[in-house]
Design a protein around this motif. Sequence first.
Motif, mmCIF file in Angstrom:
data_model
loop_
_atom_site.group_PDB
_atom_site.id
_atom_site.type_symbol
_atom_site.label_atom_id
_atom_site.label_comp_id
_atom_site.label_asym_id
_atom_site.label_seq_id
_atom_site.Cartn_x
_atom_site.Cartn_y
_atom_site.Cartn_z
ATOM 1 N N GLN A 4 0.833 -1.194 0.000
ATOM 2 C CA GLN A 4 0.000 0.000 0.000
ATOM 3 C C GLN A 4 0.873 1.251 0.000
ATOM 4 O O GLN A 4 1.690 1.458 0.872
ATOM 5 C CB GLN A 4 -0.925 0.007 1.210
ATOM 6 N N THR A 5 0.712 2.059 -1.036
ATOM 7 C CA THR A 5 1.409 3.329 -1.121
ATOM 8 C C THR A 5 0.422 4.424 -0.773
ATOM 9 O O THR A 5 -0.574 4.183 -0.119
ATOM 10 C CB THR A 5 1.991 3.503 -2.526
ATOM 11 N N SER A 6 0.687 5.624 -1.221
ATOM 12 C CA SER A 6 -0.190 6.740 -0.879
ATOM 13 C C SER A 6 -0.921 7.223 -2.122
ATOM 14 O O SER A 6 -0.369 8.009 -2.909
ATOM 15 C CB SER A 6 0.621 7.883 -0.260
ATOM 16 N N PRO A 7 -2.161 6.753 -2.327
ATOM 17 C CA PRO A 7 -2.950 7.254 -3.445
ATOM 18 C C PRO A 7 -3.372 8.690 -3.187
ATOM 19 O O PRO A 7 -3.255 9.190 -2.067
ATOM 20 C CB PRO A 7 -4.164 6.318 -3.463
ATOM 21 N N PRO A 8 -3.817 9.391 -4.216
ATOM 22 C CA PRO A 8 -4.274 10.759 -4.008
ATOM 23 C C PRO A 8 -5.354 10.825 -2.922
ATOM 24 O O PRO A 8 -6.166 9.910 -2.788
ATOM 25 C CB PRO A 8 -4.840 11.142 -5.385
ATOM 26 N N ALA A 9 -5.325 11.878 -2.141
ATOM 27 C CA ALA A 9 -6.323 12.044 -1.089
ATOM 28 C C ALA A 9 -7.712 12.069 -1.702
ATOM 29 O O ALA A 9 -7.958 12.730 -2.709
ATOM 30 C CB ALA A 9 -6.067 13.320 -0.311
ATOM 31 N N VAL A 10 -8.615 11.318 -1.122
ATOM 32 C CA VAL A 10 -9.978 11.224 -1.626
ATOM 33 C C VAL A 10 -10.900 11.054 -0.429
ATOM 34 O O VAL A 10 -10.497 10.532 0.615
ATOM 35 C CB VAL A 10 -10.118 10.044 -2.622
ATOM 36 N N SER A 11 -12.113 11.487 -0.573
ATOM 37 C CA SER A 11 -13.092 11.375 0.508
ATOM 38 C C SER A 11 -14.254 10.519 0.052
ATOM 39 O O SER A 11 -14.437 10.262 -1.145
ATOM 40 C CB SER A 11 -13.604 12.765 0.911
ATOM 41 N N LEU A 12 -15.060 10.088 0.996
ATOM 42 C CA LEU A 12 -16.254 9.338 0.625
ATOM 43 C C LEU A 12 -17.203 10.203 -0.190
ATOM 44 O O LEU A 12 -17.936 9.693 -1.046
ATOM 45 C CB LEU A 12 -16.954 8.809 1.879
ATOM 46 N N ALA A 13 -17.192 11.502 0.044
ATOM 47 C CA ALA A 13 -18.025 12.396 -0.764
ATOM 48 C C ALA A 13 -17.607 12.339 -2.230
ATOM 49 O O ALA A 13 -18.459 12.334 -3.133
ATOM 50 C CB ALA A 13 -17.926 13.825 -0.238
ATOM 51 N N GLU A 14 -16.301 12.274 -2.470
ATOM 52 C CA GLU A 14 -15.823 12.165 -3.852
ATOM 53 C C GLU A 14 -16.173 10.809 -4.453
ATOM 54 O O GLU A 14 -16.466 10.708 -5.652
ATOM 55 C CB GLU A 14 -14.313 12.411 -3.889
ATOM 56 N N ILE A 15 -16.138 9.763 -3.645
ATOM 57 C CA ILE A 15 -16.551 8.444 -4.129
ATOM 58 C C ILE A 15 -18.024 8.487 -4.539
ATOM 59 O O ILE A 15 -18.412 7.925 -5.578
ATOM 60 C CB ILE A 15 -16.334 7.368 -3.049
ATOM 61 N N ARG A 16 -18.832 9.174 -3.770
ATOM 62 C CA ARG A 16 -20.263 9.299 -4.126
ATOM 63 C C ARG A 16 -20.430 10.022 -5.458
ATOM 64 O O ARG A 16 -21.315 9.677 -6.249
ATOM 65 C CB ARG A 16 -21.017 10.034 -3.020
ATOM 66 N N GLU A 17 -19.591 10.998 -5.713
ATOM 67 C CA GLU A 17 -19.657 11.705 -6.992
ATOM 68 C C GLU A 17 -19.261 10.789 -8.143
ATOM 69 O O GLU A 17 -19.839 10.851 -9.233
ATOM 70 C CB GLU A 17 -18.762 12.946 -6.955
ATOM 71 N N ILE A 18 -18.274 9.948 -7.924
ATOM 72 C CA ILE A 18 -17.873 8.985 -8.950
ATOM 73 C C ILE A 18 -19.033 8.049 -9.265
ATOM 74 O O ILE A 18 -19.301 7.718 -10.431
ATOM 75 C CB ILE A 18 -16.642 8.189 -8.485
ATOM 76 N N LEU A 19 -19.749 7.616 -8.236
ATOM 77 C CA LEU A 19 -20.895 6.729 -8.431
ATOM 78 C C LEU A 19 -21.976 7.365 -9.297
ATOM 79 O O LEU A 19 -22.699 6.673 -10.015
ATOM 80 C CB LEU A 19 -21.483 6.333 -7.070
ATOM 81 N N LYS A 20 -22.074 8.680 -9.243
ATOM 82 C CA LYS A 20 -23.086 9.375 -10.044
ATOM 83 C C LYS A 20 -22.702 9.458 -11.516
ATOM 84 O O LYS A 20 -23.555 9.751 -12.359
ATOM 85 C CB LYS A 20 -23.301 10.794 -9.502
ATOM 86 N N ARG A 21 -21.429 9.208 -11.829
ATOM 87 C CA ARG A 21 -20.945 9.400 -13.198
ATOM 88 C C ARG A 21 -20.497 8.096 -13.847
ATOM 89 O O ARG A 21 -19.660 8.090 -14.745
ATOM 90 C CB ARG A 21 -19.785 10.401 -13.205
ATOM 91 N N LEU A 22 -21.045 6.986 -13.424
ATOM 92 C CA LEU A 22 -20.626 5.694 -13.975
ATOM 93 C C LEU A 22 -21.041 5.582 -15.441
ATOM 94 O O LEU A 22 -22.192 5.835 -15.793
ATOM 95 C CB LEU A 22 -21.266 4.546 -13.180
ATOM 96 N N PRO A 23 -20.119 5.185 -16.310
ATOM 97 C CA PRO A 23 -20.497 4.998 -17.712
ATOM 98 C C PRO A 23 -21.408 3.790 -17.875
ATOM 99 O O PRO A 23 -21.326 2.820 -17.116
ATOM 100 C CB PRO A 23 -19.155 4.781 -18.413
ATOM 101 N N GLY A 24 -22.269 3.842 -18.859
ATOM 102 C CA GLY A 24 -23.169 2.742 -19.126
ATOM 103 C C GLY A 24 -22.572 1.742 -20.096
ATOM 104 O O GLY A 24 -21.430 1.873 -20.532
#
Length: 344
Positions: A4-24
Amino acid sequence: MPDQTSPPAVSLAEIREILKRLPGPDLEAGSAAEARQRDLLKPPGSLGRLEELAVWLATWQGRSSPRVERPHVAVFAGSHGVASRDVSAYPAEVTQQMVGAFVNGLAAVNQLAAEVDADLRVYEMALELATGDITQGPAMTQEDAAHAMAYGMMAIEEGLDVVALGEMGIGNTTAAAALACGLFGGAPEDWVGPGTGVDAEGIRRKTQAVAAALEANAASLSDPLECLAALGGRELAAIAGAVLACRAARIPVVLDGYACSVAAAVLYKADPRALDHCLVAHRSAEPGHTRLLEAIRQRPLLDLDLRLGEGSGAVLALSLLKSACAVHNGMATFAEAGVSDKAT
């Protein structure tokens, strides 16, 4: 063996935004694959789910001729604080020892991956640092959970044909049972099973641990991602992140058994379309898996009484995907073979 390295800082709020933009799905590629299936040298539907698998792969790979030439197996390993509650037949240090076995090519998944020419990588999720004991409070902070999800996302490379996901972590069937119960309700005993092979007394301890975990983390159960942070583990969060990254890259995913399916189910609970690019490889012998499959509307490919984990069932399913591609791409059509089609 990536650590495990250090991925870019991300929050659960950002994960929720990713979920809204899932490609079909790529419906054009899927339709073309379906059209070819209808013309192939066989009665329509006679190859059953092999036909469905070819079309599913085409739809998510975005090409009418699907392929499984570059399959990837990702096994995420994590340490669980709840393992101290004597919920497993094996001590917590077995997690690290099994990672060593994976690295040295000694485990079941190594042999299975070699059989299908799949690249296998094992990702350690801070094994020296167990998650919090879920019977007393959250396994992870929301920041830790988001960090683990981001790490899982980083593990997915471009250009892969299909990704098979698996996990390793002593105590993680207890965490998975608690997470499933938190997501979908029911009683703890509905979701608890023998895991690594505990006896009736061990199942009783696991059930008690799940009940205590749900009570200790009751405030986090209404949100799927917060539920993951409270009751899951780093490897489970990483699996959820890997599933998201595959969706963004239009890479089909094969999920392994109970713990892996529960990790992905977090995304389903957030958006029922989030697992459309996934299939579940097999029905685990863990009794809660059948209940979970019904909840996430998945029909497994295999039913072999497996409960090993480590991605073994998912890798077995890769053989079926390879076969589905072989018949889809290699068979002749009626016209090409000079064979009369069915009477009209």
